[in-house]
Design a protein around this motif. Structure first.
Motif, mmCIF file in Angstrom:
data_model
loop_
_atom_site.group_PDB
_atom_site.id
_atom_site.type_symbol
_atom_site.label_atom_id
_atom_site.label_comp_id
_atom_site.label_asym_id
_atom_site.label_seq_id
_atom_site.Cartn_x
_atom_site.Cartn_y
_atom_site.Cartn_z
ATOM 1 N N HIS A 1 0.718 -1.284 0.005
ATOM 2 C CA HIS A 1 0.030 0.279 -0.114
ATOM 3 C C HIS A 1 0.850 1.118 0.032
ATOM 4 N N ARG A 2 1.700 1.278 -0.771
ATOM 5 C CA ARG A 2 2.783 2.316 -1.104
ATOM 6 C C ARG A 2 2.273 3.584 -1.137
ATOM 7 N N SER A 3 1.300 3.484 -2.045
ATOM 8 C CA SER A 3 0.578 5.029 -2.759
ATOM 9 C C SER A 3 -0.173 5.371 -1.361
ATOM 10 N N ILE A 4 -0.971 4.732 -0.602
ATOM 11 C CA ILE A 4 -1.583 5.076 0.679
ATOM 12 C C ILE A 4 -0.591 5.908 1.518
ATOM 13 N N LYS A 5 0.424 5.074 1.397
ATOM 14 C CA LYS A 5 1.632 5.577 2.644
ATOM 15 C C LYS A 5 2.209 7.053 2.159
ATOM 16 N N ARG A 6 2.170 7.069 0.847
ATOM 17 C CA ARG A 6 2.825 8.427 0.254
ATOM 18 C C ARG A 6 1.887 9.363 0.943
ATOM 19 N N LEU A 7 0.403 9.192 1.114
ATOM 20 C CA LEU A 7 -0.532 10.470 1.216
ATOM 21 C C LEU A 7 -0.130 10.918 2.681
ATOM 22 N N HIS A 8 0.548 10.040 3.678
ATOM 23 C CA HIS A 8 0.784 10.206 4.760
ATOM 24 C C HIS A 8 2.048 11.427 4.753
ATOM 25 N N LEU A 9 2.836 11.310 3.856
ATOM 26 C CA LEU A 9 3.997 11.846 3.700
ATOM 27 C C LEU A 9 3.974 13.409 2.975
ATOM 28 N N ILE A 10 3.040 13.597 2.378
ATOM 29 C CA ILE A 10 3.071 14.884 1.766
ATOM 30 C C ILE A 10 1.999 15.804 2.396
ATOM 31 N N ARG A 11 2.382 16.953 2.561
ATOM 32 C CA ARG A 11 1.642 18.016 3.220
ATOM 33 C C ARG A 11 0.713 18.803 2.044
ATOM 34 N N VAL A 12 -0.384 19.196 2.482
ATOM 35 C CA VAL A 12 -1.162 19.916 1.565
ATOM 36 C C VAL A 12 -0.611 21.020 0.877
ATOM 37 N N HIS A 13 0.345 21.667 2.023
ATOM 38 C CA HIS A 13 0.804 22.897 0.888
ATOM 39 C C HIS A 13 1.791 22.787 -0.257
ATOM 40 N N MET B 1 -12.562 14.694 3.015
ATOM 41 C CA MET B 1 -13.237 14.733 1.700
ATOM 42 C C MET B 1 -14.475 13.494 1.847
ATOM 43 N N LEU B 2 -13.928 12.458 2.476
ATOM 44 C CA LEU B 2 -14.498 11.156 2.644
ATOM 45 C C LEU B 2 -15.637 11.527 3.844
ATOM 46 N N GLU B 3 -15.243 12.112 4.583
ATOM 47 C CA GLU B 3 -16.329 12.391 5.625
ATOM 48 C C GLU B 3 -17.263 13.275 5.540
ATOM 49 N N CYS B 4 -16.987 14.222 4.614
ATOM 50 C CA CYS B 4 -18.062 15.456 4.121
ATOM 51 C C CYS B 4 -18.765 14.897 2.981
ATOM 52 N N GLY B 5 -18.206 13.582 2.232
ATOM 53 C CA GLY B 5 -18.967 13.015 1.231
ATOM 54 C C GLY B 5 -18.779 14.063 -0.074
ATOM 55 N N VAL B 6 -17.709 14.948 -0.377
ATOM 56 C CA VAL B 6 -17.588 15.647 -1.301
ATOM 57 C C VAL B 6 -16.216 15.439 -1.952
ATOM 58 N N GLY B 7 -15.954 15.717 -3.198
ATOM 59 C CA GLY B 7 -14.698 15.534 -3.931
ATOM 60 C C GLY B 7 -13.610 16.521 -3.989
ATOM 61 N N TYR B 8 -13.760 17.532 -2.759
ATOM 62 C CA TYR B 8 -12.775 18.604 -2.489
ATOM 63 C C TYR B 8 -12.815 18.994 -1.220
ATOM 64 N N VAL B 9 -11.803 19.740 -0.976
ATOM 65 C CA VAL B 9 -11.814 20.185 0.434
ATOM 66 C C VAL B 9 -11.038 21.620 0.393
ATOM 67 N N ALA B 10 -11.428 22.645 1.191
ATOM 68 C CA ALA B 10 -10.755 23.914 0.986
ATOM 69 C C ALA B 10 -9.859 23.881 1.884
ATOM 70 N N VAL B 11 -8.533 24.585 1.735
ATOM 71 C CA VAL B 11 -7.431 24.640 2.448
ATOM 72 C C VAL B 11 -7.482 26.002 2.675
ATOM 73 N N VAL B 12 -7.148 26.001 4.400
ATOM 74 C CA VAL B 12 -7.074 27.608 5.010
ATOM 75 C C VAL B 12 -5.706 27.397 5.726
ATOM 76 N N ASN B 13 -5.205 28.506 6.237
ATOM 77 C CA ASN B 13 -4.100 28.681 7.191
ATOM 78 C C ASN B 13 -4.452 28.714 8.446
ATOM 79 N N GLU B 14 -3.393 29.001 9.360
ATOM 80 C CA GLU B 14 -3.974 28.864 10.965
ATOM 81 C C GLU B 14 -4.963 30.118 10.946
#
Ligand SMILES: Nc1ncnc2c1ncn2[C@@H]1O[C@H](COP(=O)(O)OP(=O)(O)O)[C@@H](O)[C@H]1O
Ligand SMILES: [Mg+2]
Lengths: 370, 245
Positions: A241-253, A336-349
């Protein structure tokens, strides 16, 4: 900061070396995780760095200096050391345990007290409550924290941590890992971290050194390790499951720069603009921000039909969740999975809108990998 | 040792007869006579008890210092451990009278002979407990101490000895109680103590004297064990841990 050259250890009475011709360079402020199956020589490597074991061959350089030329006591006083068994002194209080190195260094009492209390706060143990307790009166997780505090109290530039979170339950372990990352972000120490858990390695590391049977197989960033395992052994270690693991690795920004999406509309934009963008956008949604660039909400096609108004602000509805830009892609996926939509808005602190990522963006990342 | 045991058995029988089977006039007379004698000669008995105690304490201090040092030494030089412990074992099984007699040939009649013999007897329990107490410490504790940069000397005094102390103290207790018994025999070589009463009593066939000596020795032994046991418990790690909570 640490450079290991041809390091070899053959224990007396054994023919097969426990560590064989190991070459490794660790940059200042990096966390290098040694990972590999039990018995592959991780602990032995670490103990050769602080000279608990004398190398049979090869060299270790600490800041360019051959470590065999440094007095072993001085060397060890300047290298924080945490072992899996923690090894707290049962006849000493938590305070006395943490004050071990300051006492060896003969710090004045006031300075010791100040540092011990600071470190106890840092690892989340209230000195008022814990400083006079004995180790037997602590939970496993609390003891691990004391072990880490004890190793860090004199602010050593280098830390050796041998499976420091090995002996606690998974939930506590995840919490300790996050705390560790938080502390490390602030302290930027040069850390050699041993684990046999590849997930922990990926999460904690700047670089990963994979070992097997005393030899270094691959030393790379976690991302390179996942995308280009050097051989069968490493590929098996990182798993399917390397691909999934990669998602742990990369930050949104990190991926936000690459995804080039239309600017959000301000709340006073005209209805026509909203309609136009709704058609063009791959989101089928329009992001609305206020004049300060704070996220106000989103407008979907149904909002336009149901509601009435002049400007964008009248149509938009609030989003149920967002992610911050330092969250991992895995966090974004969960939202995304929780909200049931295919996108998520990104905000800073400060809740300022930074961009939007979609399921498609995540797929692209995963696809690049395979 | 044997003689001493027999005396104690004698004593118990006498007391038992006196209280339970009071019909036996002879036994009752024995008990009365003994008590009378003890009351009459209480000054002398007390003096001898103090002398006995002094002999034991003096010897114990020397024995602890010597044995703990030897124990620490063999914990560092593993190859010497078994030979040294073997020698201590041999010393302990030499019959007391023989050992005392041998000491007289070297140091002559008197206190010194008694002390040296007693020290040699009590080596084994303290040396062995010091050695095993240190060897059986959790290796993780020692490794973390060393890995953090503590010197070997500091590890010994700050970590090893404090943690091994309960085991060492158990050895000291064993040694002390053993020593109190054997010290009674040291009167034989002129080292003084309650042994004098016992030997004189045997010589003159004077039962109350023997009994008084035996009681004195027993009281000292029990008191010593009690004091050492509770003294140690009071300062032990567990005791402090409980306070810490
Ligand atoms: N003190 C020692 N004496 C002899 N062999 C040892 C010693 N320490 C480790 N080894 C051996 O060296 C090998 C590597 O051990 P270690 O470095 O502890 O592995 P890891 O930490 O990766 O589990 C093992 O085969 C182990 O048996
Ligand atoms: Mg190990």
């Amino acid at each position: 900061m640490i450079k290991v050259e041809g390091l070899t250890k053959v224990f007396p009475g054994q023919t097969i070396p426990a560590v064989k011709d190991l070459n490794l360079e660790i940059k200042e402020g990096d966390v290098c995780v040694l990972v590999g199956p039990s018995g592959c020589g991780k602990t032995t490597t670490m103990k050769m760095i602080n000279r608990l074991y004398e190398p049979t061959g090869g060299k270790v350089y600490i800041r360019g200096e051959d470590h065999m030329k440094i007095d072993p006591i001085k060397l060890r006083l300047d290298i924080g050391y945490v072992i899996q068994e923690i090894g707290l002194f049962p006849h000493m209080t938590i305070y006395e345990n943490i004050a071990t190195v300051p006492n060896e260094k003969k710090w004045p009492r006031e300075k010791t007290k100040e540092k011990v209390e600071e470190l106890m706060h840092l690892v989340g143990l209230d000195p008022e409550i814990f400083q006079n307790r004995y180790p037997t009166a602590l939970s496993g997780g609390q003891r691990q924290r004391v072990g880490v505090a004890r190793a860090m109290v004199s602010d050593p530039p280098i830390m050796l941590m041998d499976e420091p979170f090995g002996a606690v339950d998974p939930i506590t372990r995840a919490r300790l890992q996050n705390e560790f990352l938080r502390i490390q972000e602030r302290m930027s120490k040069t850390i050699v971290f041993v684990t046999h858990d590849i997930d922990e390695a990926i999460k904690m590391s700047d670089t990963i050194a994979v070992m097997n049977e005393g030899e270094l197989i691959q030393h790379d960033t976690p991302s390179d390790l996942l995308s280009a395992p050097a051989d069968e052994f490493v590929a098996n270690l990182v798993g399917r499951h390397r691909s999934i693991k990669r998602l742990h690795l990369i930050r949104v920004h990190e991926i936000l720069k690459e995804v080039d999406r239309t600017e959000p509309l301000t709340e006073d934009a005209k209805k026509e603009e909203v309609e136009k963008q709704l058609e063009d956008s791959d989101l089928r949604t329009v992001i609305v921000v206020d004049r300060d660039n704070k996220l106000k909400g989103v407008i979907g096609a149904s909002d336009l039909k149901r509601k009435a108004g002049e400007v964008a602000g009248d149509y938009c509805h609030e989003v149920s969740d967002t992610v911050t830009d330092d969250a991992t892609l895995n966090d974004a996926l969960s939202v995304m999975l929780e909200c049931g939509v295919g996108y998520v808005a990104v905000v800073n602190e400060d809740e300022m809108y930074q961009g939007t990522i979609t399921l498609g963006d995540l797929l692209n990342v995963v696809r690049e990998d395979s | 040792m044997d003689q001493l045991l027999r005396m104690i058995v004698d004593l118990l029988m006498t007391l038992g007869n006196g209280t339970l089977l009071s019909t036996q006039n002879e036994a009752r007379g024995d008990l009365r006579e003994t008590i009378d004698w003890i009351i009459r000669r209480s000054d002398r008995i007390l003096d001898l008890m103090v002398e006995h105690l002094w002999l034991v304490l003096f010897t114990l201090v020397i024995a602890i210092v010597v044995s703990v040092i030897v124990g620490i030494f063999i914990s560092y030089y593993e190859t010497l451990a078994q030979p040294v412990l073997g020698v201590c074992q041999v010393l302990m099984v030499i019959p007391s009278i023989a050992m005392l007699a041998f000491m007289v040939t070297i140091f002559g009649i008197g206190f010194t002979s008694g002390v040296v013999a007693l020290v040699l007897y009590s080596l084994l329990p303290i040396v062995r407990n010091t050695y095993t107490g240190i060897r059986e410490l959790d290796p993780a504790i020692l490794e973390s101490a060393k890995g953090m940069g503590m010197t070997e000397r500091r590890i010994l005094f700050k970590i090893k000895l404090p943690l091994a102390r309960p085991v060492i103290m158990a050895g000291v207790r064993t040694a002390a109680v053993m020593m109190i018994g054997i010290a009674a025999l040291a009167a034989y070589v002129g080292a003084g103590g309650l042994g004098e009463l016992i030997f004189q009593g045997i010589g003159r066939g004077h039962r109350p004297m023997i009994i008084a000596g035996a009681i004195g020795v027993s009281i000292i032994a029990v008191a010593f064990d009690y004091i050492l046991y509770y003294g140690e418990k009071r300062f032990s790690v567990e005791g402090r841990t409980r306070e810490g909570n």
